[in-house]
Design a protein around this motif. Structure first.
Motif, mmCIF file in Angstrom:
data_model
loop_
_atom_site.group_PDB
_atom_site.id
_atom_site.type_symbol
_atom_site.label_atom_id
_atom_site.label_comp_id
_atom_site.label_asym_id
_atom_site.label_seq_id
_atom_site.Cartn_x
_atom_site.Cartn_y
_atom_site.Cartn_z
ATOM 1 N N LEU A 96 0.819 -1.214 0.000
ATOM 2 C CA LEU A 96 0.000 0.000 0.000
ATOM 3 C C LEU A 96 0.852 1.262 0.000
ATOM 4 C CD1 LEU A 96 -3.146 -0.381 2.294
ATOM 5 C CD2 LEU A 96 -3.037 -0.100 -0.173
ATOM 6 N N PRO A 102 -2.563 5.965 -0.519
ATOM 7 C CA PRO A 102 -2.633 5.037 0.611
ATOM 8 C C PRO A 102 -3.452 5.608 1.758
ATOM 9 C CG PRO A 102 -0.513 6.138 0.574
ATOM 10 C CD PRO A 102 -1.225 6.539 -0.687
ATOM 11 N N LEU A 106 -5.616 2.458 9.257
ATOM 12 C CA LEU A 106 -6.363 1.227 9.007
ATOM 13 C C LEU A 106 -6.760 0.605 10.333
ATOM 14 C CD1 LEU A 106 -4.030 -0.263 6.257
ATOM 15 C CD2 LEU A 106 -6.392 0.473 5.887
ATOM 16 N N VAL A 176 -11.289 -6.747 3.136
ATOM 17 C CA VAL A 176 -11.332 -5.292 3.227
ATOM 18 C C VAL A 176 -12.792 -4.874 3.117
ATOM 19 C CG1 VAL A 176 -10.445 -3.125 2.317
ATOM 20 C CG2 VAL A 176 -9.101 -5.220 2.058
ATOM 21 N N GLU A 205 -10.618 1.226 6.494
ATOM 22 C CA GLU A 205 -10.114 2.568 6.797
ATOM 23 C C GLU A 205 -11.200 3.443 7.403
ATOM 24 O OE1 GLU A 205 -9.062 5.322 3.642
ATOM 25 O OE2 GLU A 205 -10.324 4.235 2.219
ATOM 26 N N ILE A 223 -8.077 -0.131 -1.909
ATOM 27 C CA ILE A 223 -7.232 -0.823 -0.933
ATOM 28 C C ILE A 223 -7.031 -2.274 -1.357
ATOM 29 C CG2 ILE A 223 -7.023 -1.538 1.476
ATOM 30 C CD1 ILE A 223 -8.591 0.933 2.260
#
Length: 371
Positions: A96, A102, A106, A176, A205, A223
């Motif tokens: 990332l 980016p 996270l 994710v 995120e 991501i």
């Protein structure tokens, strides 16, 4: 990261409306840390990121301590693999760091060491054919058994099947998601979500409590593409989030693979479009492995434990110990630490942002107090 002041500063910088990731990165580059940004004052912030950013960060939002910060600290206190990983942390995924946009922060729940593994994304339709589901499970399992961590988005259909298959292999899986990690979405994946938290890794995120808004899913897709060396599309319609993921992978210089299907199936049209644009046609898992260089290296449990424990400071930190008292090149540090280059570069970035390491001309690194 569990210190309330540090957590609060990162949340102020990343969870507020209107600032944006690009301005947040500019502020971090200018001031070094979220705490330093907030202490800089409105005028200094405005000089770097504009008057709107200065006004936004000048005062703590109403209810911040009683809502978001309290909820986040309580979530972290539950343990069981819950962590916050920030840009520059040793645990931040190296792949990332090479992405165009980016995430700064996270939320992670599960096996954090999977962020350091070589990964392949498997994505596809939420309304797949029975054959598509079988293919997703089979490819997920085979890639995981070959040491590759399988990344997907936990959606119904192809994503869920890929996660299920990958959980059976050594590479495991990273999901994710497009919500806060205190929510389970879609609800039909409750059992799968809980299993991934135990055996794989959940990643987001978005702040805790964030709902499944439509705009979250393209952000999630970037991501997925950024974590993976390559993206395999199993089935996809022409208007599909999977094609967004594939496009982002191509823009990042990563491989894109597609499984062909019937010319009469709506679910195959997205894959056929990708193949026309140059995606690699896949009929068996070896087609993917040959492009990616074969089996992935799966670290030993001891190496995983070492990577998970590098948050210690002083001489207990293996990178600081390897730096010693003289400037050193990256190659020298690789030889001394025995770490792969991406993990070492991520740790050096964290130490640099933390003020413990300085980057010198000629590609040299030195402990700041000795520079």
């Amino acid at each position: 990261m569990t210190d309330p002041n540090e957590v609060g500063a990162w949340l102020r910088l990343t969870a507020g409306e209107g600032l944006g990731r690009a301005k947040a990165r500019k502020l971090l580059a200018a001031f070094g840390s979220p705490q330093a940004v907030l202490q800089a004052g409105e005028a200094a912030i405005a000089q770097v990121a504009g008057p709107a950013a200065g006004a936004l960060l000048a005062a703590e939002p109403d209810g911040f301590h009683t809502d978001l910060l309290t909820r986040t600290l309580a979530w972290l206190a539950q343990g069981e693999g819950r962590q916050i990983v920030t840009l520059g942390d040793a645990a931040y995924p190296p792949a990332l760091l090479q992405a165009a946009d980016p995430p700064l922060l996270l939320y992670a729940h599960g096996r954090i060491e999977l962020l350091q593994r070589e990964a392949v994304a498997i994505v596809g339709s939420r309304n797949p054919t029975a054959q598509g589901l079988d293919n997703a499970r089979a490819f997920g399992r085979a890639l995981s058994e070959a040491g590759w961590t399988v990344v997907s988005g936990l959606a119904l259909g192809i994503d869920g099947a890929a996660h299920e298959g990958a959980l059976g292999g050594a590479g495991s899986t990273v999901a994710v998601v497009g919500t806060g990690l205190d929510r389970i979405y879609p609800s039909r994946h409750e059992a799968l979500t809980r299993r991934i938290a135990r055996e794989g890794l959940l990643l987001s995120e978005f702040a805790l409590g964030a709902p499944p808004l439509a705009e979250h899913f393209p952000m999630r897709n970037r991501i997925i593409a950024g974590l993976a060396r390559g993206t395999l599309v199993v089935e996809a319609a022409l208007r599909s989030g999977s094609l967004i993921t594939a496009r982002l992978a191509l823009e990042a210089g990563r491989d894109v693979f597609a499984i062909p299907g019937s010319i009469h199936a709506v679910q195959s049209r997205g894959c056929h479009a990708l193949l026309k644009q140059g995606a690699k046609l896949v009929e068996q898992v070896d087609d993917v492995l040959e492009e990616l260089g074969g089996r992935a290296r799966v670290p030993t449990p001891e190496a995983d434990a070492d990577m998970a424990a590098v948050a210690g400071e002083g001489e207990s930190d293996p990178v600081l110990a390897a730096l010693g008292h003289d400037p050193a090149t990256l190659d020298a540090l690789i030889a001394r630490c025995g770490w792969p280059a991406p993990q070492l570069q991520a740790r050096l970035l964290e130490l640099e942002l933390d003020g413990q390491v300085v980057r010198l001309p000629g590609g040299l690194f030195q402990r700041r107090g000795l520079a």
